[in-house]
Design a protein around this motif. Sequence first.
Motif, PDB file in Angstrom:
ATOM      1  N   SER A  88      47.748  43.001  29.569  1.00 46.00           N
ATOM      2  CA  SER A  88      46.847  43.806  30.391  1.00 46.00           C
ATOM      3  C   SER A  88      45.428  43.584  29.889  1.00 46.00           C
ATOM      4  O   SER A  88      45.205  43.384  28.693  1.00 46.00           O
ATOM      5  CB  SER A  88      47.186  45.298  30.304  1.00 46.00           C
ATOM      6  OG  SER A  88      48.464  45.563  30.847  1.00 46.00           O
ATOM      7  N   LEU A 126      40.465  38.890  40.018  1.00 44.18           N
ATOM      8  CA  LEU A 126      41.468  39.914  39.740  1.00 44.18           C
ATOM      9  C   LEU A 126      41.658  40.855  40.934  1.00 44.18           C
ATOM     10  O   LEU A 126      42.781  41.286  41.219  1.00 44.18           O
ATOM     11  CB  LEU A 126      41.073  40.718  38.503  1.00 44.18           C
ATOM     12  CG  LEU A 126      41.336  40.033  37.159  1.00 44.18           C
ATOM     13  CD1 LEU A 126      40.613  40.764  36.034  1.00 44.18           C
ATOM     14  CD2 LEU A 126      42.830  39.966  36.870  1.00 44.18           C
ATOM     15  N   CYS A 127      40.583  41.144  41.636  1.00 48.34           N
ATOM     16  CA  CYS A 127      40.699  41.975  42.840  1.00 48.34           C
ATOM     17  C   CYS A 127      41.570  41.292  43.886  1.00 48.34           C
ATOM     18  O   CYS A 127      42.394  41.936  44.552  1.00 48.34           O
ATOM     19  CB  CYS A 127      39.318  42.265  43.420  1.00 48.34           C
ATOM     20  SG  CYS A 127      38.285  43.339  42.390  1.00 48.34           S
ATOM     21  N   ALA A 161      45.167  41.568  42.762  1.00 54.61           N
ATOM     22  CA  ALA A 161      45.667  42.934  42.938  1.00 54.61           C
ATOM     23  C   ALA A 161      45.989  43.196  44.409  1.00 54.61           C
ATOM     24  O   ALA A 161      47.006  43.824  44.741  1.00 54.61           O
ATOM     25  CB  ALA A 161      44.638  43.943  42.426  1.00 54.61           C
ATOM     26  N   LEU A 212      47.146  46.839  39.376  1.00 55.07           N
ATOM     27  CA  LEU A 212      45.949  47.577  38.989  1.00 55.07           C
ATOM     28  C   LEU A 212      46.336  48.869  38.290  1.00 55.07           C
ATOM     29  O   LEU A 212      47.062  49.700  38.846  1.00 55.07           O
ATOM     30  CB  LEU A 212      45.106  47.892  40.225  1.00 55.07           C
ATOM     31  CG  LEU A 212      43.919  48.843  40.014  1.00 55.07           C
ATOM     32  CD1 LEU A 212      42.885  48.221  39.076  1.00 55.07           C
ATOM     33  CD2 LEU A 212      43.293  49.237  41.339  1.00 55.07           C
ATOM     34  N   ASP A 230      38.506  49.501  35.283  1.00 55.63           N
ATOM     35  CA  ASP A 230      39.874  49.194  35.697  1.00 55.63           C
ATOM     36  C   ASP A 230      40.513  48.161  34.772  1.00 55.63           C
ATOM     37  O   ASP A 230      39.851  47.256  34.257  1.00 55.63           O
ATOM     38  CB  ASP A 230      39.883  48.645  37.125  1.00 55.63           C
ATOM     39  CG  ASP A 230      39.460  49.686  38.152  1.00 55.63           C
ATOM     40  OD1 ASP A 230      39.769  50.877  37.949  1.00 55.63           O
ATOM     41  OD2 ASP A 230      38.820  49.308  39.154  1.00 55.63           O
ATOM     42  N   PHE A 250      43.950  45.478  34.504  1.00 56.45           N
ATOM     43  CA  PHE A 250      44.897  44.738  35.347  1.00 56.45           C
ATOM     44  C   PHE A 250      46.029  44.208  34.478  1.00 56.45           C
ATOM     45  O   PHE A 250      45.799  43.699  33.381  1.00 56.45           O
ATOM     46  CB  PHE A 250      44.194  43.568  36.043  1.00 56.45           C
ATOM     47  CG  PHE A 250      43.038  43.983  36.909  1.00 56.45           C
ATOM     48  CD1 PHE A 250      43.224  44.182  38.273  1.00 56.45           C
ATOM     49  CD2 PHE A 250      41.767  44.164  36.362  1.00 56.45           C
ATOM     50  CE1 PHE A 250      42.152  44.562  39.073  1.00 56.45           C
ATOM     51  CE2 PHE A 250      40.698  44.535  37.163  1.00 56.45           C
ATOM     52  CZ  PHE A 250      40.888  44.735  38.522  1.00 56.45           C
TER      53      PHE A 250
END
Length: 359
Positions: free
Chosen positions: A50, A71-72, A75, A82, A91, A93
């Motif tokens: 993570s 990463l968005c 997700a 997330l 945040d 991940f």
Amino acid sequence: MTNTTSTIDLARVEAFAGQVSADLTHAYHSISVHLGDRLGLWRSLADLGSATSAELAERSGLAPRYVHEWLCVQAAAGYVVLDASSDGGIDTFTLPAEHAMVLADDDSPAAIVAGFEVAAAVWASVDQLAHAYTTGDGIPWHAHDSRLFTGVERFYGTIYRTSLLAEWVPAVDGLSERLTAGIDVLDVGCGLGVPTILLAEAFPKSRFVGVDTHAESVERATAAAIAAGVSDRVEFRVASADDYDGSHDAIVFFDALHDFGDPVAALAHARASLRPGGQVIAVEPFAHDTLADNLTNPVALLFYSGSSYLCVPHSIADGETSLGAQAGPGRLLDAFRAAGLPTARVAATAANLLLEAGV
């Protein structure tokens, strides 16, 4: 177009538009999956487990703003999870261990991310494909983007490491015993030599030669044999499927037979190059004998896509016959028999067809 709006099923239009929209979404996402592989993001995130975007950027040595957006994307796709901050903080991940087996470890039996490297190579060849579709010309293997060679090595390497020694060798009558005792084996269309090297590692008393028309692949295969410590019993050469020399106890084709412009000639040359008691063995993608049956396969779209972009264009460049990657056992066995190998049989079926014939 003769249909009018009064005869159009609008619900069907909406459903199909949704399907195409999903396909377009996946096409866009495939770019980011390949970037994650190429830039080491999947491996870095797997090592961390993570991470925040800043932590992943530091670990991978990449620009933080781009890493955050990547990463968005993952997700949104469900490739990472997330761990949203409950207090408005930063945040985090997570790459689940199960996802890491698919995306971050080429040695995993579930590894598949290399397929996106192959797809990137195909996109780079789109102009060539458009020309070929217009003219009927072929596209030889060497004319593709170099990512094709490494992507195919990695993608098929997973299959070979999983199935070659555990499933295919035992399925061919007497092959394991002969390899253990020591025989001469020829791999035709060897590419970067992954299965040849795996066999050499497992059967040190046998000797192996791989031939391929692509000089760059032969050079890379030679380097791989040296790195694996088997160069004393493995040699790679530039030669085609119907002009190599020497006599051999077993001749193998790993996912190559359907790529040749004249598979019957390739098999006939193999038969002529075998010593008494020798065997011809071919591994081919699994297929049925009819299109209708093949379309029931959940990976039919993948098989037919690869065939239309890579296998058929190469075989057209190589000769007049174009079996395609979904030839099926009937047409493949016909090719064996036409080459003078009447004992040909399907020795195993799973994700691949394993065919063998003795002389």
